[in-house]
Scaffold this motif. Structure first.
Motif, PDB file in Angstrom:
ATOM      1  N   GLU A   1      -4.684  -8.994   2.053  1.00 52.93           N
ATOM      2  CA  GLU A   1      -4.784  -9.175   0.819  1.00 52.93           C
ATOM      3  C   GLU A   1      -5.256  -8.752   0.689  1.00 52.93           C
ATOM      4  O   GLU A   1      -6.123  -8.069  -0.116  1.00 52.93           O
ATOM      5  CB  GLU A   1      -4.947 -10.793   0.593  1.00 52.93           C
ATOM      6  N   GLU A   2      -5.114  -8.642  -1.078  1.00 57.38           N
ATOM      7  CA  GLU A   2      -5.213  -8.067  -2.101  1.00 57.38           C
ATOM      8  C   GLU A   2      -5.844  -8.722  -3.664  1.00 57.38           C
ATOM      9  O   GLU A   2      -4.315  -9.538  -3.731  1.00 57.38           O
ATOM     10  CB  GLU A   2      -4.968  -6.090  -2.726  1.00 57.38           C
ATOM     11  N   GLU A   3      -5.737  -8.078  -4.123  1.00 55.78           N
ATOM     12  CA  GLU A   3      -5.941  -8.888  -5.445  1.00 55.78           C
ATOM     13  C   GLU A   3      -5.923  -8.536  -6.975  1.00 55.78           C
ATOM     14  O   GLU A   3      -5.043  -9.326  -7.636  1.00 55.78           O
ATOM     15  CB  GLU A   3      -7.728  -9.339  -5.972  1.00 55.78           C
ATOM     16  N   ASN A   4      -5.499  -6.910  -7.047  1.00 58.56           N
ATOM     17  CA  ASN A   4      -4.964  -6.220  -8.094  1.00 58.56           C
ATOM     18  C   ASN A   4      -4.380  -4.578  -7.433  1.00 58.56           C
ATOM     19  O   ASN A   4      -4.734  -4.981  -6.232  1.00 58.56           O
ATOM     20  CB  ASN A   4      -5.744  -6.390  -9.039  1.00 58.56           C
ATOM     21  N   SER A   5      -3.899  -4.638  -8.545  1.00 58.44           N
ATOM     22  CA  SER A   5      -3.092  -3.290  -8.159  1.00 58.44           C
ATOM     23  C   SER A   5      -5.066  -1.773  -8.271  1.00 58.44           C
ATOM     24  O   SER A   5      -5.379  -2.310  -9.251  1.00 58.44           O
ATOM     25  CB  SER A   5      -2.152  -2.362  -9.023  1.00 58.44           C
TER      26      SER A   5
ATOM     27  N   TRP B   1      -0.289  -2.176  -5.168  1.00 55.94           N
ATOM     28  CA  TRP B   1       0.833  -2.537  -5.996  1.00 55.94           C
ATOM     29  C   TRP B   1       0.850  -3.936  -5.948  1.00 55.94           C
ATOM     30  O   TRP B   1       1.843  -4.338  -4.777  1.00 55.94           O
ATOM     31  CB  TRP B   1       1.808  -1.355  -5.908  1.00 55.94           C
ATOM     32  N   SER B   2       0.304  -4.211  -6.854  1.00 51.68           N
ATOM     33  CA  SER B   2       0.957  -5.975  -7.310  1.00 51.68           C
ATOM     34  C   SER B   2       2.457  -6.142  -6.975  1.00 51.68           C
ATOM     35  O   SER B   2       3.001  -5.005  -7.380  1.00 51.68           O
ATOM     36  CB  SER B   2       0.332  -6.350  -7.992  1.00 51.68           C
TER      37      SER B   2
ATOM     38  N   TYR C   1       0.594  -1.384   0.121  1.00 54.65           N
ATOM     39  CA  TYR C   1      -0.164  -0.082   0.000  1.00 54.65           C
ATOM     40  C   TYR C   1       0.995   1.168   0.033  1.00 54.65           C
ATOM     41  O   TYR C   1       2.364   1.237   0.504  1.00 54.65           O
ATOM     42  CB  TYR C   1      -0.786   0.285   1.204  1.00 54.65           C
ATOM     43  N   ILE C   2       0.017   2.739  -0.394  1.00 52.78           N
ATOM     44  CA  ILE C   2       1.117   3.513  -0.827  1.00 52.78           C
ATOM     45  C   ILE C   2       0.168   4.871  -0.264  1.00 52.78           C
ATOM     46  O   ILE C   2      -1.053   5.108  -1.160  1.00 52.78           O
ATOM     47  CB  ILE C   2       2.064   4.120  -2.203  1.00 52.78           C
ATOM     48  N   ALA C   3       0.111   5.338   0.773  1.00 51.86           N
ATOM     49  CA  ALA C   3      -0.869   6.201   1.255  1.00 51.86           C
ATOM     50  C   ALA C   3       0.147   8.044   1.521  1.00 51.86           C
ATOM     51  O   ALA C   3       0.323   8.041   2.045  1.00 51.86           O
ATOM     52  CB  ALA C   3      -1.127   4.949   2.512  1.00 51.86           C
ATOM     53  N   GLU C   4      -1.250   8.672   2.145  1.00 52.96           N
ATOM     54  CA  GLU C   4      -1.113   9.703   2.154  1.00 52.96           C
ATOM     55  C   GLU C   4      -0.845  10.000   3.327  1.00 52.96           C
ATOM     56  O   GLU C   4      -1.552   9.401   4.362  1.00 52.96           O
ATOM     57  CB  GLU C   4      -1.125  10.817   1.099  1.00 52.96           C
ATOM     58  N   GLY C   5      -0.508  10.911   4.093  1.00 53.89           N
ATOM     59  CA  GLY C   5      -0.011  11.011   5.700  1.00 53.89           C
ATOM     60  C   GLY C   5      -0.793  12.037   5.768  1.00 53.89           C
ATOM     61  O   GLY C   5      -0.784  11.883   7.394  1.00 53.89           O
ATOM     62  N   ASP C   6      -1.798  12.449   5.450  1.00 47.88           N
ATOM     63  CA  ASP C   6      -2.851  12.761   6.006  1.00 47.88           C
ATOM     64  C   ASP C   6      -3.683  13.005   5.960  1.00 47.88           C
ATOM     65  O   ASP C   6      -4.879  13.979   5.757  1.00 47.88           O
ATOM     66  CB  ASP C   6      -2.315  14.811   5.002  1.00 47.88           C
ATOM     67  N   LEU C   7      -4.216  11.877   5.486  1.00 39.80           N
ATOM     68  CA  LEU C   7      -5.623  11.697   5.900  1.00 39.80           C
ATOM     69  C   LEU C   7      -6.267  10.754   7.063  1.00 39.80           C
ATOM     70  O   LEU C   7      -5.600   9.421   7.405  1.00 39.80           O
ATOM     71  CB  LEU C   7      -5.903  10.354   4.242  1.00 39.80           C
ATOM     72  N   LEU C   8      -7.119  10.894   7.688  1.00 39.34           N
ATOM     73  CA  LEU C   8      -8.167  10.550   8.697  1.00 39.34           C
ATOM     74  C   LEU C   8      -8.739   9.316   7.815  1.00 39.34           C
ATOM     75  O   LEU C   8      -9.780   9.614   7.153  1.00 39.34           O
ATOM     76  CB  LEU C   8      -8.707  11.276   9.610  1.00 39.34           C
ATOM     77  N   LEU C   9      -8.130   8.042   8.781  1.00 44.20           N
ATOM     78  CA  LEU C   9      -8.839   6.859   8.403  1.00 44.20           C
ATOM     79  C   LEU C   9     -10.506   6.498   9.070  1.00 44.20           C
ATOM     80  O   LEU C   9      -9.950   5.708  10.460  1.00 44.20           O
ATOM     81  CB  LEU C   9      -7.814   5.755   8.052  1.00 44.20           C
ATOM     82  N   TYR C  10     -11.189   6.507   8.821  1.00 45.70           N
ATOM     83  CA  TYR C  10     -12.746   6.332  10.089  1.00 45.70           C
ATOM     84  C   TYR C  10     -12.752   4.819   9.756  1.00 45.70           C
ATOM     85  O   TYR C  10     -13.701   4.188  10.395  1.00 45.70           O
ATOM     86  CB  TYR C  10     -13.822   7.149   9.441  1.00 45.70           C
ATOM     87  N   ARG C  11     -12.612   3.843   8.338  1.00 42.96           N
ATOM     88  CA  ARG C  11     -13.042   2.459   7.932  1.00 42.96           C
ATOM     89  C   ARG C  11     -11.703   2.232   8.180  1.00 42.96           C
ATOM     90  O   ARG C  11     -11.338   1.196   6.737  1.00 42.96           O
ATOM     91  CB  ARG C  11     -13.970   2.597   7.408  1.00 42.96           C
TER      92      ARG C  11
END
Length: 237
Positions: free
Chosen positions: A120-124, A167-168, A103-113
């Motif tokens: 596991e992930e299936e695709n990009s 990203w796969s 995972y690539i994530a911006e550091g200024d996102l407030l995650l509520y979920r």
């Protein structure tokens, strides 16, 4: 076929100048909302999902992120020494060898979920919500599918982009090569990293939208947005 997610990479190097006085002495991801740093729910979600490695790319007031190391023993801090001269492509360049199964994530996102961060992930894919109109970054998708066709700023009947993507293994390897190419090119200092796979080398990638809802993630770009969230909390008390 599902792949095990190996790591979460958080991009946290920028100045956050639109936050005003809040980021004068504090990096934006460590600014508190509801009494906790913005970046904490994202890190907590990765830990809860069993993702084995956390990487945070720091720049502005970077030493302050040392405070996270005790709570998150699997966290690795990577320095982006070019954060003041380039857009966020420089941060991804600093960790390009770790982009597979990530995972690539911006550091200024407030995650509520938090369950949006999965083991596991299936695709990009990119998290995004359908919007009749947005003036922010968004995706056009191919008709009858969730495949991202283009990325742009503003649009109608599109998918509002959130800065969390996966990203796969193979796409991560390909992305690493293309990030380096883009960074060393003429537009490397001004390019946003998302444009590498979704604009400049789009034909090499097949990235999908993963739909989410508006209240799942909150982007905090300005002081006014931060204040509105704080007032919401005060009104609950």
């Amino acid at each position: 076929m599902s792949e095990a997610v190996k790591r979460l990479i958080v991009l946290a190097a920028g100045r956050g100048e639109r936050m005003g006085e809040l980021t004068k002495n504090t990096p934006k991801p460590l600014v508190q909302v509801h009494g906790i740093p913005i970046v904490k729910p994202l890190l907590d979600a990765a830990v809860a999902a069993g993702i084995p490695e956390l990487i945070l790319v720091r720049g502005y007031l970077g030493e302050q992120f040392d405070s996270l190391l005790k709570e998150y023993p699997t966290l690795r801090l990577v320095d982006n020494t070019d954060y003041d001269q380039a857009n966020n492509l420089g941060s991804v360049m600093a960790v390009r060898q770790y982009l597979s199964n990530a995972y690539i994530a911006e550091g200024d996102l407030l995650l509520y979920r938090p369950e949006l961060i999965r083991r596991e992930e299936e695709n990009s894919n990119y998290l995004a919500r359908y919007a009749e109109y947005t003036d922010d970054w968004c995706f056009r998708v191919e008709e009858g599918s969730r495949n991202i066709q283009s990325i742009q700023v503003g649009g109608k009947n599109c998918y509002h982009m959130y800065g969390i993507s996966y990203w796969s293994e193979e796409d991560g390897k390909r992305l690493a090569r293309r990030v380096e190419d883009a960074y060393n090119g003429e537009q490397g200092k001004t390019m946003y990293w998302d444009e590498v796979a979704l604009k400049y080398y789009k034909e090499e990638f097949n990235v999908q939208v993963r739909p989410c809802q508006e209240k799942d993630i909150v982007e905090i770009d300005t002081y006014e947005e931060w204040k509105a969230l704080e007032m919401q909390e005060e009104n609950r008390i």
